[in-house]
Design a protein around this motif. Structure first.
Motif, PDB file in Angstrom:
ATOM      1  N   LEU B 230      -5.048  11.265  37.173  1.00  0.00           N
ATOM      2  CA  LEU B 230      -6.267  11.147  37.959  1.00  0.00           C
ATOM      3  C   LEU B 230      -7.476  10.910  37.044  1.00  0.00           C
ATOM      4  O   LEU B 230      -7.733  11.685  36.135  1.00  0.00           O
ATOM      5  N   CYS B 231      -8.203   9.810  37.291  1.00  0.00           N
ATOM      6  CA  CYS B 231      -9.288   9.458  36.391  1.00  0.00           C
ATOM      7  C   CYS B 231     -10.575   9.176  37.143  1.00  0.00           C
ATOM      8  O   CYS B 231     -11.502   8.610  36.589  1.00  0.00           O
ATOM      9  N   GLY B 232     -10.633   9.574  38.413  1.00  0.00           N
ATOM     10  CA  GLY B 232     -11.844   9.326  39.185  1.00  0.00           C
ATOM     11  C   GLY B 232     -11.507   8.631  40.481  1.00  0.00           C
ATOM     12  O   GLY B 232     -10.333   8.486  40.831  1.00  0.00           O
ATOM     13  N   TRP B 233     -12.570   8.203  41.172  1.00  0.00           N
ATOM     14  CA  TRP B 233     -12.324   7.645  42.507  1.00  0.00           C
ATOM     15  C   TRP B 233     -11.469   6.389  42.462  1.00  0.00           C
ATOM     16  O   TRP B 233     -10.746   6.085  43.386  1.00  0.00           O
ATOM     17  N   GLY B 234     -11.543   5.631  41.385  1.00  0.00           N
ATOM     18  CA  GLY B 234     -10.807   4.362  41.322  1.00  0.00           C
ATOM     19  C   GLY B 234      -9.456   4.468  40.641  1.00  0.00           C
ATOM     20  O   GLY B 234      -8.893   3.459  40.215  1.00  0.00           O
ATOM     21  N   HIS B 235      -8.935   5.680  40.580  1.00  0.00           N
ATOM     22  CA  HIS B 235      -7.648   5.909  39.910  1.00  0.00           C
ATOM     23  C   HIS B 235      -6.569   4.941  40.392  1.00  0.00           C
ATOM     24  O   HIS B 235      -5.765   4.450  39.607  1.00  0.00           O
ATOM     25  N   TYR B 236      -6.580   4.678  41.703  1.00  0.00           N
ATOM     26  CA  TYR B 236      -5.508   3.865  42.285  1.00  0.00           C
ATOM     27  C   TYR B 236      -5.661   2.395  41.965  1.00  0.00           C
ATOM     28  O   TYR B 236      -4.770   1.608  42.262  1.00  0.00           O
ATOM     29  N   LYS B 237      -6.806   2.001  41.399  1.00  0.00           N
ATOM     30  CA  LYS B 237      -7.002   0.558  41.243  1.00  0.00           C
ATOM     31  C   LYS B 237      -6.991   0.092  39.791  1.00  0.00           C
ATOM     32  O   LYS B 237      -7.485  -0.977  39.486  1.00  0.00           O
ATOM     33  N   MET B 238      -6.389   0.891  38.915  1.00  0.00           N
ATOM     34  CA  MET B 238      -6.265   0.435  37.523  1.00  0.00           C
ATOM     35  C   MET B 238      -5.025  -0.446  37.392  1.00  0.00           C
ATOM     36  O   MET B 238      -4.070  -0.139  36.694  1.00  0.00           O
ATOM     37  N   LYS B 239      -5.090  -1.552  38.090  1.00  0.00           N
ATOM     38  CA  LYS B 239      -3.924  -2.428  38.203  1.00  0.00           C
ATOM     39  C   LYS B 239      -3.878  -3.365  37.001  1.00  0.00           C
ATOM     40  O   LYS B 239      -4.861  -4.038  36.711  1.00  0.00           O
ATOM     41  N   ALA B 240      -2.762  -3.368  36.335  1.00  0.00           N
ATOM     42  CA  ALA B 240      -2.661  -4.223  35.152  1.00  0.00           C
ATOM     43  C   ALA B 240      -1.232  -4.731  35.016  1.00  0.00           C
ATOM     44  O   ALA B 240      -0.353  -4.334  35.773  1.00  0.00           O
ATOM     45  N   ARG B 241      -1.054  -5.657  34.061  1.00  0.00           N
ATOM     46  CA  ARG B 241       0.272  -6.217  33.859  1.00  0.00           C
ATOM     47  C   ARG B 241       0.680  -6.104  32.399  1.00  0.00           C
ATOM     48  O   ARG B 241      -0.158  -6.251  31.502  1.00  0.00           O
ATOM     49  N   LEU B 242       1.956  -5.836  32.196  1.00  0.00           N
ATOM     50  CA  LEU B 242       2.509  -5.930  30.860  1.00  0.00           C
ATOM     51  C   LEU B 242       3.300  -7.222  30.827  1.00  0.00           C
ATOM     52  O   LEU B 242       4.209  -7.425  31.640  1.00  0.00           O
ATOM     53  N   ILE B 243       2.913  -8.138  29.935  1.00  0.00           N
ATOM     54  CA  ILE B 243       3.549  -9.458  29.903  1.00  0.00           C
ATOM     55  C   ILE B 243       4.420  -9.535  28.661  1.00  0.00           C
ATOM     56  O   ILE B 243       3.920  -9.543  27.530  1.00  0.00           O
ATOM     57  N   ALA B 244       5.714  -9.513  28.905  1.00  0.00           N
ATOM     58  CA  ALA B 244       6.650  -9.560  27.784  1.00  0.00           C
ATOM     59  C   ALA B 244       7.133 -10.991  27.608  1.00  0.00           C
ATOM     60  O   ALA B 244       7.540 -11.633  28.575  1.00  0.00           O
ATOM     61  N   VAL B 245       7.050 -11.490  26.375  1.00  0.00           N
ATOM     62  CA  VAL B 245       7.501 -12.853  26.080  1.00  0.00           C
ATOM     63  C   VAL B 245       8.310 -12.824  24.792  1.00  0.00           C
ATOM     64  O   VAL B 245       8.261 -11.845  24.040  1.00  0.00           O
ATOM     65  N   SER B 246       9.043 -13.896  24.555  1.00  0.00           N
ATOM     66  CA  SER B 246       9.846 -13.959  23.334  1.00  0.00           C
ATOM     67  C   SER B 246       8.919 -14.009  22.121  1.00  0.00           C
ATOM     68  O   SER B 246       7.729 -14.265  22.246  1.00  0.00           O
ATOM     69  N   ASP B 247       9.508 -13.766  20.954  1.00  0.00           N
ATOM     70  CA  ASP B 247       8.716 -13.696  19.724  1.00  0.00           C
ATOM     71  C   ASP B 247       7.867 -14.944  19.497  1.00  0.00           C
ATOM     72  O   ASP B 247       6.678 -14.857  19.196  1.00  0.00           O
ATOM     73  N   GLU B 248       8.521 -16.142  19.646  1.00  0.00           N
ATOM     74  CA  GLU B 248       7.765 -17.379  19.384  1.00  0.00           C
ATOM     75  C   GLU B 248       6.629 -17.532  20.398  1.00  0.00           C
ATOM     76  O   GLU B 248       5.500 -17.849  20.038  1.00  0.00           O
ATOM     77  N   ASP B 249       6.972 -17.280  21.655  1.00  0.00           N
ATOM     78  CA  ASP B 249       5.947 -17.427  22.684  1.00  0.00           C
ATOM     79  C   ASP B 249       4.791 -16.462  22.433  1.00  0.00           C
ATOM     80  O   ASP B 249       3.630 -16.781  22.721  1.00  0.00           O
ATOM     81  N   PHE B 250       5.126 -15.284  21.904  1.00  0.00           N
ATOM     82  CA  PHE B 250       4.078 -14.295  21.653  1.00  0.00           C
ATOM     83  C   PHE B 250       3.092 -14.816  20.611  1.00  0.00           C
ATOM     84  O   PHE B 250       1.872 -14.763  20.774  1.00  0.00           O
ATOM     85  N   GLY B 251       3.677 -15.397  19.523  1.00  0.00           N
ATOM     86  CA  GLY B 251       2.810 -15.953  18.492  1.00  0.00           C
ATOM     87  C   GLY B 251       1.974 -17.104  19.043  1.00  0.00           C
ATOM     88  O   GLY B 251       0.769 -17.184  18.810  1.00  0.00           O
ATOM     89  N   ALA B 252       2.642 -17.963  19.848  1.00  0.00           N
ATOM     90  CA  ALA B 252       1.936 -19.123  20.402  1.00  0.00           C
ATOM     91  C   ALA B 252       0.826 -18.660  21.328  1.00  0.00           C
ATOM     92  O   ALA B 252      -0.299 -19.186  21.301  1.00  0.00           O
ATOM     93  N   TRP B 253       1.140 -17.631  22.127  1.00  0.00           N
ATOM     94  CA  TRP B 253       0.121 -17.125  23.048  1.00  0.00           C
ATOM     95  C   TRP B 253      -1.083 -16.599  22.271  1.00  0.00           C
ATOM     96  O   TRP B 253      -2.233 -16.841  22.618  1.00  0.00           O
TER      97      TRP B 253
END
Lengths: 616, 271
Positions: B230-253
């Motif tokens: 619980l971090c305050g009124w907007g606790h429910y809206k800390m919406k984020a993504r973890l984007i996993a990519v291969s090693d090469e794609d990670f470097g390119a990104w």
């Protein structure tokens, strides 16, 4: 005591003691309002907590409404309480709802109904004392609840703004969760609910603590010093053992919470930094000066609040043991193991608090220690469960509402206990921590166990309070609706938790992996409303039976305890015949009791009549 | 009437077990890629798989206990409901040997679970990919109500303080797959918790502390990332993504992200 046969005549000699208080006239206010009589105080606690149960329930239904119909207009209640938001629950209102639901249920219902209501009412009656050791302190312990209730109302945003300085009404109600973790609770800028309402909240908790502490000192003294002749420690009913152990827990754990509360108030008001690290910027306010540790609060808080979990459970365990034995017409199975396991729960209860903090960032090695102690605390609970089943085994069961609620207690406690093993396993807890699995677990323990135990206790001891019985049929309907409503509401929460739904979310459904959970939540909300409205049956039955219930004598259940030798309701000073105790409290269906299937603790059986040694 | 209540309590237990049994097929079970129609999601990190295995072990033990105790409870209720008026109640104060049995057996089982799980906890917090072995890919800073993420420039290591060539994202944590990585978890204001349900990873972000969290991701795709404290009124809206990519794609990104971030519109004059 010179004679083994207490008689009316004999009691006459003790009159100077037993009826000493009754001779001077008491005004109405002295008798029923600022009363020092433990029975009146117990009933005051009971009525107050039943009313608070409805308040806490209403807050819970607000939470459930939002989870079933997120952001939708709420008819009637919405216009009344948050009309300026268009009858919609706002996110800050939602955080206030679950915070105050937990607060009310824990601090104003569960703790005071067990220790305050039943502890007060039962301890002197069950040990054969005429009142508590410190009657005035006892009265104060009740009246210190009222500032707490008032301050909690202020924390909820209900007070006038010029007085409470809570800006924003209920939208700015206390919203840190009942655990009040800093910095959310320490820095005023962190949330609307972190402003003045949080200070009121902390003050209220302090008053509840003072009230509990006064009760706890009183219970310990009374149980140690004021037992009737013959009432040895191991002839005490398990209710009294439970109250005694609970009182010890409270006496040792509460000061820590009170101290922590004052530290947090100091952080908020005096500018100290016990819990505030340096350089924190909240909502563009100036950086904090700091030097403190937020984890310190978690340690202090759970050092109280984990033992408090047992404060909220042990008395119900004791009461259910008494009622199960009586309604099975059979001695309790394993009396001493029951006592020792309660003591073990209390002892281990002090070294398991870290299991609330497995992912909090404390030293991971500590996690191992707390994991092992937590696993071990499951053991005495298991022993108690087996002994309850052993108590039912082979008895002549009386399937009245008391018994049904007690069986529900055992059945629900098994679920609540077993789900605890998942979170005691630290790696599993990484995943289920702060999900609905936890919500399911503690509701099975606090509602499923404690509250069903309380329902049973109300119906069981109601005749002693008013001299009348509660209506058993209505009580059974109440039981069935509560049981079904409860299970349909809370059992699926285990599944929500496994599906990864975090707690305290105003709207979980905008996350893709949770979006399919809405229909299930709607079913749960419908069940929660059923359960909530079923409580009016309890209240109605309670009120109706006070005036119109079937009249009963001293011992309607054919029970053994000392309280059943007193008149119903007992007068001031409790006993007309000073009780002398010859047996343990659970000698049901004893071969030496003749035709009866019960043997009151005060009944003397001459040696010649005892065909066999009862072992006690 | 007593028989009805015996059946009532047994039925409630049967329904509870049945509900758990069918729950996975209604999606009410672990999130993650479904395995063969069973409906239970599979974790996408090696620690997550261990956590799932441990969960199922505990689940089996708990289920056996639950069914066993409720079978016995049903039996004693039935027996107590059908006892005849002339039949004598069992007058017993307990049994020493039973007490010993039901103390030692659960103690053994609990101790077994306690010792068995230590390895998984150690794997998560102590050994295998200790922070030294796992590459620190990013610093994740939670704040009301978003995640700010700082990466070292390609080929550099993450420094405790921001560097001029660091790359930043908001609410998107990019990580390479197939090898252990670690993040430094911080918070700028109140307490938050980093939670990626499909990886089964959770760690509180505590004001004033920097906490390393390490994990690996086995499949390159996007995972939802949420706040679990619980971090305050907007606790429910800390919406984020973890984007996993291969090693090469990670470097390119990272190259692409750095280019975009440092692009000031200034171009070399044509020669």
């Amino acid at each position: 005591m010179s004679t083994l046969h207490p008689t009316l005549d004999h009691a006459g000699h003790d009159d100077s003691h037993g009826h000493g208080h009754g001779h001077h006239e008491l005004t109405f206010i002295q008798k029923y309002v600022f009363s020092t009589d433990h029975k009146i105080i117990g009933i005051q606690f009971l009525v107050t907590t039943l009313l608070m149960l409805m308040v806490g329930g209403a807050l819970a239904l607000g939470v459930r409404w939002q989870l079933a119909r997120p952001w939708e207009y709420m008819p009637i209640a919405g216009d009344l309480t948050f009309g300026r938001d268009g009858g919609q629950i706002s996110p800050e209102y939602y955080t206030m709802l679950f915070t105050m639901h937990a607060t009310v249920m824990i601090f104003l219902v569960i703790i005071p109904v067990l220790a305050g209501a039943f502890g007060n009412f039962l301890i002197p009656l069950m040990i054969g004392a005429d009142d508590m050791a410190f009657p005035t302190l006892n009265m104060l312990s009740y009246w210190f609840m009222w500032p707490a209730i008032l301050f909690f109302a202020f924390a909820l945003g209900l007070g006038p703004e010029w007085l409470t300085h809570v800006r924003g009404g209920m939208d700015a109600g206390s919203a840190q969760g009942w655990t009040s973790y800093p910095l959310l609770s320490a820095l005023k800028q962190a949330a609307p609910g972190s402003e003045m309402s949080q200070t009121w909240w902390l003050m209220a908790v302090t008053f509840v603590g003072v009230s509990s502490m006064m009760g706890s000192v009183n219970y310990m003294t009374t149980i140690i010093n004021m037992r009737a002749p013959g009432m040895t420690l191991f002839r005490m009913p398990l209710t009294i053992w439970a109250m005694f152990i609970t009182a010890i827990l409270q006496a040792f754990a509460l000061p820590v919470l009170t101290a922590a509360g004052f530290m947090l108030v100091a952080d908020r008001v005096l500018g100290t930094c016990f819990f505030i690290p340096a350089g924190i910027v909240v909502n563009n306010a100036a950086p904090t000066i700091g030097g403190g540790q937020t984890l310190l609060w978690q340690h202090l808080f759970w050092f109280y609040s984990h033992p408090a979990v047992y404060i909220m459970l042990l008395p119900a365990m004791g009461m259910v043991s008494d009622m199960l034995s009586c309604m099975s017409r059979k001695p309790i199975f394993g009396y001493k193991p029951m006592v020792y396991s309660m003591a073990a729960i209390a002892g281990l209860g002090f070294i398991v608090w870290g299991h609330h903090m497995f992912i909090s960032g404390m030293n991971p090695a500590l996690g191992m220690t707390f994991m092992v102690s937590t696993m071990m605390i499951a053991l005495p609970s298991a022993i108690k469960t087996f002994n309850w089943i052993g108590t039912i085994w082979g008895g002549r069961l009386q399937f009245n509402a008391v018994m049904l609620n007690c069986i529900a207690f055992v059945s629900m406690f098994i679920i609540g206990g077993l789900s605890g093993i998942f979170m005691a396993a630290v790696p599993v807890d990484i995943y289920i921590h702060d999900t609905y699995f936890i919500v399911a677990h503690f509701h099975y323990v606090l509602f499923g166990s404690t509250l069903f135990g309380v329902f049973a206790g109300i119906q069981f001891w109601f005749p002693k309070m008013w001299g009348r019985l509660m209506n058993d049929s209505v009580a059974k309907v109440h039981f069935v609706l509560s049981f079904i409503g409860f299970n349909v509401t809370f059992f699926p929460m285990h599944l929500l938790g496994v599906a990864g739904m975090p707690r305290r979310y105003a709207d979980p459904y905008h996350f893709e992996y949770l979006s399919h959970l809405l229909p299930l939540n709607q079913v749960m909300t419908a069940a929660a409303f059923l359960m909530g409205f079923a409580q009016f049956l309890l209240l109605g039955n309670f009120l109706f039976s006070i005036f119109f219930g079937e009249k009963c004598g001293r011992n309607p259940w054919n029970a053994n305890g000392l309280e059943w030798t007193a008149p119903s309701p007992p007068g001031h000073g409790n006993f007309d015949i000073l009780p002398v105790v010859y047996h343990g409290p659970y000698e049901y269906s004893s071969p030496i009791s003749g035709d009866k299937d019960f043997l009151m603790q005060t009944e003397y059986i001459p040696l010649a009549q005892r065909g066999i040694e009862s072992g006690h | 009437m007593g028989r009805f209540w015996a059946v009532f309590f047994v039925a409630s237990a049967v329904i509870a077990v049945g509900l758990c049994w069918v729950a996975p097929s209604y999606g009410l079970w672990f999130p993650g890629t479904l395995k063969g129609g069973f409906g239970a999601g599979v974790a996408h990190s090696s620690i997550g798989k261990k956590i799932d295995d441990l969960f199922y072990l505990v689940l089996v033990i708990v289920a056996v206990t639950y069914i066993g105790t409720h079978a016995v409870l049903g039996y004693v209720l039935w027996r107590g409901a059908t006892i005849k008026p002339e039949e004598k109640v069992l007058f017993s104060h307990g049994s020493h040997s039973l007490e010993v049995i039901w103390t030692i057996v659960p103690a053994g089982i609990l101790l077994y679970i306690a010792l068995y799980q230590m390895d998984v906890w150690a794997a998560y917090r102590f050994k295998e990919f200790s922070p030294k072995k796992a590459e620190a890919v990013a610093e994740v800073t939670a704040r009301q109500f978003e995640w700010r993420i700082r990466y070292p420039a390609r080929g550099k290591t993450l420094m405790p303080t921001p560097q001029p060539d660091d790359v930043y994202t908001v609410n998107e944590l990019h990580v390479p797959t197939g090898r252990p990585v670690s993040i430094s978890l911080k918070t700028e204001d109140v307490q938050h918790a980093f939670f990626v349900p499909e990886l089964r990873i959770k760690q509180d972000a505590v004001p004033g502390l920097t906490i390393p969290v390490w994990f690996d991701v086995d499949e390159p795709r996007q995972y939802e990332m949420v706040c679990a404290e619980l971090c305050g009124w907007g606790h429910y809206k800390m919406k984020a993504r973890l984007i996993a990519v291969s090693d090469e794609d990670f470097g390119a990104w990272k190259d692409k992200a750095a280019l975009e971030q440092f692009d000031d519109g200034f171009k070399k004059p044509a020669e």
